[in-house]
Enzyme design. Structure first.
Site, PDB file in Angstrom:
ATOM      1  CD  GLU A  53     -33.516 -18.849 -29.908  1.00 55.08           C
ATOM      2  OE1 GLU A  53     -34.476 -18.571 -29.173  1.00 55.08           O
ATOM      3  OE2 GLU A  53     -33.265 -18.233 -30.968  1.00 55.08           O
ATOM      4  CG  LEU A 208     -32.525  12.605 -44.717  1.00 52.54           C
ATOM      5  CD1 LEU A 208     -34.049  12.550 -44.693  1.00 52.54           C
ATOM      6  CD2 LEU A 208     -31.996  13.293 -43.463  1.00 52.54           C
ATOM      7  NE  ARG A 211     -23.404  11.625 -47.313  1.00 48.72           N
ATOM      8  CZ  ARG A 211     -24.364  12.094 -46.508  1.00 48.72           C
ATOM      9  NH1 ARG A 211     -25.566  11.524 -46.516  1.00 48.72           N
ATOM     10  NH2 ARG A 211     -24.144  13.114 -45.706  1.00 48.72           N
TER      11      ARG A 211
END
Length: 358
Positions: A53, A208, A211
Site C-alpha cells: 500500500e 544448496l 548459483r
C-alpha cells in the site's frame, strides 16, 4: 470478469514479483484506481521494507495526487493494523482519505486478522472483502500454512530415472538436464530453506545455493543425527546460514547452528516445530529417498515436484519415494525431463500430519 476481479488479478500479478524476497511476510500487491484508470500500483518488495500500500500510494504522480481522495485501492491481502517493522497500512489509507478499499482475503496473522478491516470501517472507509479470495489465499499458501497450522509450508522435490530410480548407493548420479536444473535453482530462491539428509550431503556434497538463478540463497538444513558429516563439505563453507538437526549438540558457531532434537520422537515432527519456532516459513525438501519418504509417511507435505528423465534408466539403483495420497495437478516437459506437480488429495486436508492447502 468484473472490474474488481480485474484489478485484484493485477494485485496478484504484482505481488508475485516479491517471491523469494519478502518471507516470512506475505506477498502483497496493491492498485489505486480512479474512474477506471490505474493511478498507482505497488507491491511488497523486500522483507522489513515498505508494504504494498505504501509503494502504491507513493507511485502516484504529482498531478494525480488530488484524485487519491476519490479513488479505490485494491489490495490482495488485508491491510495491516499494527506496528511491526513498518507503520500500519490501514492508518496510511485513512490518513490519505481513500474512501473505498477492496480486499482479496483476510490476513491470518493474529496481530492483523480482521483488525485492519475493522479499523478502516470504523473510520468510515467502505470495505469490500473476498474478491478472488481463493486466488489470493493460494498466492500466499506458505504464509497461511505457517500461521494456521504452525509449521512451515513443505515442498518435496526429487529427480528420478524413467524406471523409478533416484540414484545409486554411494554414487552421485546426474539425472535432470541443465535447463531443469536452472528451474530447480529458481524454486530454491522462492523458499525460505532447503533440507537434505546425511547421505545426500555426504555423497553429492551439494552447495544448496541458487548459483544458476538470480535470488536469495535459502537457509540450508541438514538432518545429521549422529553428526557424521565432515567439515570440508560445501554446506559448511560459511556462505549461507546452515542448521544441522542432530541428537547430540545444541550450539551456534557464526552462520553454523547445531539444533538438538530428542531421540524419542519423530524427527520430521520435531523439525517442523523447530522451523516454526525459528520463523522459517517454508522448506524445499531435496532428499534423499529416506528423508523424503519420512515426510510423505507422516503426512508433512503440501506440494511434491517429481522430475522424471524419460531418456535415462538406472540399473541396480535406489528406488524413488512412493508418494501416497497425492493428486496430480499439472505437468510440463523440459526436453528430456517431465515435471509432475502433486498436491495432497482433498480428503487428506484435515489429517493430523497437516496435509493440504488453505
Amino acid at each position: 470478469m468484473n472490474f474488481s476481479e480485474l484489478y485484484l488479478y493485477r494485485c496478484i500479478e504484482l505481488a508475485r514479483l516479491g517471491a523469494g524476497h519478502v518471507a516470512p511476510n506475505p506477498m502483497v500487491g496493491a492498485v489505486l484506481v480512479h474512474g477506471g484508470r490505474i493511478i498507482g500500483e505497488g507491491y511488497h518488495q523486500i522483507y522489513g521494507q515498505a508494504h504494498a500500500e505504501v509503494n502504491c500510494i507513493a507511485s502516484v504522480k504529482e498531478e494525480d495526487r488530488p484524485l487519491i481522495r476519490e479513488s479505490t485501492i485494491y489490495v490482495s491481502l488485508e491491510p495491516c493494523a499494527h506496528f511491526g517493522k513498518t507503520p500500519p497500512c490501514a492508518d496510511l489509507i485513512i490518513r490519505e482519505g481513500i474512501p473505498r478499499v477492496v480486499v482479496g482475503c483476510r490476513d491470518p496473522f493474529p496481530e492483523v486478522d480482521g483488525k485492519g478491516i475493522e479499523k478502516l470501517r470504523a473510520a468510515g472507509v467502505e470495505v469490500t472483502v473476498g474478491v478472488l479470495e481463493q486466488e489470493c489465499r493460494e498466492l500466499n499458501r506458505r504464509f497461511f500454512t505457517f500461521h494456521t497450522k504452525h509449521r512451515p509450508y513443505i515442498v518435496l522435490k526429487w529427480a528420478q530415472s524413467r524406471n523409478g530410480k533416484i540414484g545409486r548407493r554411494g554414487e552421485r548420479v546426474l539425472i535432470s538436464n541443465e535447463y531443469t536444473n536452472r528451474l530447480v535453482h529458481k524454486w530454491r530462491s522462492e523458499e525460505a530453506s532447503i533440507l537434505v539428509g546425511t547421505n545426500t550431503a555426504l555423497v553429492d556434497d551439494p552447495s544448496l545455493t541458487v548459483r544458476l538463478w538470480k535470488g536469495d540463497n535459502p537457509i540450508r538444513l541438514v538432518m545429521d543425527k549422529d553428526l557424521r558429516l565432515p567439515g570440508h563439505l560445501r554446506i559448511f563453507d560459511g556462505e549461507v546460514r546452515t542448521i544441522v538437526f542432530n541428537e547430540l549438540l545444541h550450539e551456534q558457531r557464526g552462520k553454523l547452528e547445531y539444533y538438538q532434537l530428542a531421540t524419542d520422537s519423530s524427527l520430521v515432527h520435531q523439525v517442523s516445530i523447530a522451523l516454526y519456532q525459528l520463523k522459517i516459513s517454508s522448506v524445499l525438501v531435496e532428499g534423499g529417498a529416506a528423508v523424503l519418504q519420512s515426510f510423505i509417511d507422516e503426512g508433512y507435505w503440501d506440494e511434491a515436484r517429481v522430475i522424471t528423465n524419460e531418456t535415462l534408466e538406472i540399473g541396480d539403483g535406489l528406488a524413488s519415494p512412493v508418494l501416497q495420497g497425492g493428486e496430480l495437478v499439472g505437468q510440463e516437459r523440459i526436453f528430456s525431463d517431465v515435471i509432475s506437480y502433486y498436491r495432497p488429495v482433498p480428503e487428506d486436508l484435515d489429517e493430523p500430519g497437516g496435509k493440504g492447502r488453505h
